[in-house]
Scaffold this motif. Sequence first.
Motif, PDB file in Angstrom:
ATOM      1  N   GLU A  15      95.995 -47.237 -35.367  1.00  8.62           N
ATOM      2  CA  GLU A  15      96.771 -46.188 -34.754  1.00  8.62           C
ATOM      3  C   GLU A  15      97.876 -46.202 -35.491  1.00  8.62           C
ATOM      4  O   GLU A  15      98.396 -47.259 -36.007  1.00  8.62           O
ATOM      5  CB  GLU A  15      97.187 -46.642 -33.444  1.00  8.62           C
ATOM      6  N   PRO A  16      98.620 -45.171 -35.765  1.00  3.88           N
ATOM      7  CA  PRO A  16      99.912 -44.960 -36.404  1.00  3.88           C
ATOM      8  C   PRO A  16     100.998 -45.702 -35.968  1.00  3.88           C
ATOM      9  O   PRO A  16     100.978 -45.870 -34.867  1.00  3.88           O
ATOM     10  CB  PRO A  16     100.180 -43.571 -36.540  1.00  3.88           C
ATOM     11  N   LEU A  17     102.047 -46.297 -36.721  1.00  2.00           N
ATOM     12  CA  LEU A  17     103.228 -46.906 -36.572  1.00  2.00           C
ATOM     13  C   LEU A  17     104.045 -45.957 -35.507  1.00  2.00           C
ATOM     14  O   LEU A  17     104.169 -45.025 -36.156  1.00  2.00           O
ATOM     15  CB  LEU A  17     103.727 -47.637 -37.402  1.00  2.00           C
ATOM     16  N   ARG A  18     104.508 -46.279 -34.224  1.00  2.00           N
ATOM     17  CA  ARG A  18     105.544 -45.470 -33.801  1.00  2.00           C
ATOM     18  C   ARG A  18     106.936 -45.959 -34.022  1.00  2.00           C
ATOM     19  O   ARG A  18     107.166 -47.186 -34.221  1.00  2.00           O
ATOM     20  CB  ARG A  18     105.345 -45.794 -32.018  1.00  2.00           C
ATOM     21  N   LEU A  19     107.644 -45.045 -33.821  1.00  2.10           N
ATOM     22  CA  LEU A  19     109.049 -45.417 -34.279  1.00  2.10           C
ATOM     23  C   LEU A  19     109.924 -46.443 -33.334  1.00  2.10           C
ATOM     24  O   LEU A  19     110.491 -47.345 -34.005  1.00  2.10           O
ATOM     25  CB  LEU A  19     109.986 -44.180 -33.951  1.00  2.10           C
ATOM     26  N   ASP A  20     109.505 -46.592 -32.025  1.00  2.00           N
ATOM     27  CA  ASP A  20     109.990 -47.645 -31.216  1.00  2.00           C
ATOM     28  C   ASP A  20     109.398 -48.742 -31.793  1.00  2.00           C
ATOM     29  O   ASP A  20     110.289 -49.993 -31.784  1.00  2.00           O
ATOM     30  CB  ASP A  20     109.931 -47.514 -29.963  1.00  2.00           C
ATOM     31  N   HIS A  21     108.211 -49.155 -31.947  1.00  2.00           N
ATOM     32  CA  HIS A  21     107.626 -50.151 -32.472  1.00  2.00           C
ATOM     33  C   HIS A  21     108.079 -50.572 -33.758  1.00  2.00           C
ATOM     34  O   HIS A  21     108.388 -51.920 -34.048  1.00  2.00           O
ATOM     35  CB  HIS A  21     106.199 -49.971 -32.516  1.00  2.00           C
ATOM     36  N   GLY A  27     113.472 -55.837 -36.620  1.00  2.00           N
ATOM     37  CA  GLY A  27     114.599 -56.420 -36.126  1.00  2.00           C
ATOM     38  C   GLY A  27     115.481 -55.746 -35.722  1.00  2.00           C
ATOM     39  O   GLY A  27     116.738 -56.268 -35.679  1.00  2.00           O
ATOM     40  N   VAL A  28     115.603 -54.463 -35.828  1.00  2.00           N
ATOM     41  CA  VAL A  28     116.790 -53.543 -35.527  1.00  2.00           C
ATOM     42  C   VAL A  28     117.201 -53.418 -34.194  1.00  2.00           C
ATOM     43  O   VAL A  28     118.215 -53.472 -33.507  1.00  2.00           O
ATOM     44  CB  VAL A  28     116.693 -52.130 -36.024  1.00  2.00           C
ATOM     45  N   GLY A  33     112.723 -51.636 -25.102  1.00  2.00           N
ATOM     46  CA  GLY A  33     113.538 -51.032 -24.260  1.00  2.00           C
ATOM     47  C   GLY A  33     115.012 -50.652 -25.236  1.00  2.00           C
ATOM     48  O   GLY A  33     115.450 -49.456 -24.720  1.00  2.00           O
ATOM     49  N   GLN A  34     115.400 -51.878 -25.830  1.00  2.00           N
ATOM     50  CA  GLN A  34     116.532 -51.499 -26.570  1.00  2.00           C
ATOM     51  C   GLN A  34     116.235 -50.258 -27.645  1.00  2.00           C
ATOM     52  O   GLN A  34     117.097 -49.473 -27.666  1.00  2.00           O
ATOM     53  CB  GLN A  34     117.129 -52.721 -27.063  1.00  2.00           C
ATOM     54  N   ALA A  35     115.153 -50.387 -28.469  1.00  2.00           N
ATOM     55  CA  ALA A  35     114.588 -49.189 -29.338  1.00  2.00           C
ATOM     56  C   ALA A  35     114.655 -47.836 -28.644  1.00  2.00           C
ATOM     57  O   ALA A  35     115.195 -46.941 -29.299  1.00  2.00           O
ATOM     58  CB  ALA A  35     113.330 -49.801 -29.932  1.00  2.00           C
ATOM     59  N   GLN A  40     116.899 -42.506 -27.969  1.00  2.00           N
ATOM     60  CA  GLN A  40     117.368 -41.542 -27.272  1.00  2.00           C
ATOM     61  C   GLN A  40     118.602 -41.424 -27.192  1.00  2.00           C
ATOM     62  O   GLN A  40     119.115 -39.910 -26.826  1.00  2.00           O
ATOM     63  CB  GLN A  40     116.739 -41.872 -25.734  1.00  2.00           C
ATOM     64  N   ALA A  41     119.464 -41.956 -27.468  1.00  2.00           N
ATOM     65  CA  ALA A  41     120.785 -41.859 -27.506  1.00  2.00           C
ATOM     66  C   ALA A  41     121.273 -40.868 -29.084  1.00  2.00           C
ATOM     67  O   ALA A  41     122.391 -40.844 -29.394  1.00  2.00           O
ATOM     68  CB  ALA A  41     121.768 -43.058 -27.748  1.00  2.00           C
TER      69      ALA A  41
END
Length: 74
Positions: A15-21, A27-28, A33-35, A40-41
């Motif tokens: 599966e392609p890598l998602r931005l939040d993952h 480590g950003v 949930g923080q991602a 979203q901000a």
Amino acid sequence: MTADEPVDESPDEAEPLRLDHFLKQRGVADTGGQAKLMIQAGEVKLNGVVETRRRKKLSPGDKVEVHGKKLFVE
């Protein structure tokens, strides 16, 4: 397929890598949930453009920028 059969997880079928993952993995963000909140901000840019979709699929060569930190998808 039975439980005894090996599962073939070749890179083509992964599966392609998602931005939040990606943000959590690099480590950003400490948590998913923080991602999500960062994305979203409007704090995350993908290839120079603000990206607000946390499930955005990334491709090799994509550039992610968060708070001035630049990360590259391999």
